[in-house]
Design an enzyme around this catalytic site. Sequence first.
Site, PDB file in Angstrom:
ATOM      1  N   ARG A  81       5.336   7.386  12.732  1.00 24.37           N
ATOM      2  CA  ARG A  81       4.671   7.920  11.548  1.00 24.37           C
ATOM      3  C   ARG A  81       3.471   8.768  11.938  1.00 24.37           C
ATOM      4  NH1 ARG A  81       3.126   1.793   9.395  1.00 24.37           N
ATOM      5  NH2 ARG A  81       1.884   1.231  11.186  1.00 24.37           N
ATOM      6  N   ARG A 140      12.294  -2.443  -5.478  1.00 27.34           N
ATOM      7  CA  ARG A 140      12.260  -2.654  -6.934  1.00 27.34           C
ATOM      8  C   ARG A 140      13.042  -1.584  -7.673  1.00 27.34           C
ATOM      9  NH1 ARG A 140       6.649  -0.569  -5.782  1.00 27.34           N
ATOM     10  NH2 ARG A 140       5.718  -2.564  -5.263  1.00 27.34           N
TER      11      ARG A 140
END
Length: 368
Positions: free
Chosen positions: A280, A176
């Site tokens: 991660r 976005r």
Amino acid sequence: MKQYDYLIVGAGLFGAVFAYEATKRGKECLVIDKRPHIAGNIYTEKREGINVHVYGAHIFHTSDKEIWEYINRFAEFNNYINSPVARYKGEVYNLPFNMNTFHQMWGVFTPKEAQAKIAEQIKELAIDEPKNLEEQALKLVGRDVYEKLIKGYTEKQWGRKCTELPAFIIKRLPMRFRYDNNYFNDRYQGIPMGGYTQIVEKMLAGSEVLLNTDYFEFIKGHQNIAKKTIFTGNIDRFFEYKLGYLQYRSVRFETETLDEENYQGNAVVNYTEAEVPYTRIIEHKHFEYGTQPKTIISREYSSEWKPGVEPYYPVNDEKNNALYKEYETFAMTRPDVIFGGRLGTYKYYDMDKVIRAALDAVKKEFGE
Ligand code: FAD
Ligand code: UDP
């Protein structure tokens, strides 16, 4: 042993929702799981006062109001919003890809500047319909973001080149042109206070549960135990790999307790360069804003599935999807078995989709 209406293989979310709904309708269920605990991959366990997500970070998010209300009957959710950060060499970036990321990457301030930068980076490529994950990622975010934040991470996670992976995997992430680090676009999001295991415990309260019980061993001596079976293990194993192996990714979790209060300042930190062997690090306490004196972290190492390790992610590329279709045709020859869940239907399902699929299966089964 007594007879049941349903033998449910797998005490994960799919099996638990089915069991809960069936017992509500007066049916008797026996739930078996090969693991020593219930809840499948959403299992959480309290250590040092911290709810540890034993099979990786689980954030509940959905846009389906009915599913949100459904899950909230079993636990109270906090207001956690997932906002992972990515570390690449000496740099830190916000995720998902948004104006903060673009500012950190290029020093741009406005959406227009960011869009111009992306367009300039891919102008010579002229990608119309992205054919694979690489093209999809380049089209969305340009070459710099792709090289630094996507390529290394994705190739570690999937063990395949980005050019050989389906585009949809990267479309899971929002992109976005706003300054907004919320990893999901969904209307509802949170972590159940007190962990996920309590949810499944409540769902299974009306069923009998047998742990440490592998279906393929168990069924040999109990062929007529139930009229119907709900199977949430791997569909290819169910059919004895007759058509060949479906591919899965597995994950190894290396978990440590540290004698410090706050190790990384965030629940999820991705390591996006190829040279770091894990994908991660999760710091579990931050999912529930914990203030315990110690902390617990898990590093996630991805690997290809092979017999003997747990399958976690279906590899939904063309080849595997085609093989799954053939297994699905096989499944039609077994009207006494309902295949469900991530492994039973070979789908990269999030929790809300699994609950929806289980409720759909219930409706179909009970003619509602
Ligand atoms: P499972 O939880 O896998 O349950 C299947 C059960 O069947 C297991 O307990 C297994 O032991 C048992 N079983 C299998 N074979 C046999 C056998 N032969 N005999 C007996 N028992 C058997 N979703 C989200 O919405 N948000 C997230 O943030 C998120 N993060 C994730 C992170 C990771 C690392 C992973 C792997 C998944 C994540 N998911 C997330 C997805 C989520 O875990 C699944 O949607 C959900 O747990 C699937 O439920 P299930 O019942 O289909 O499968
Ligand atoms: N991804 C990436 N870089 C990141 C995080 C994700 O390239 O820092 C890509 C990667 O291909 C991954 C996909 O986006 O498999 C989906 O990410 P998500 O966090 O949804 O994966 P999951 O939580 O299911 O492991």
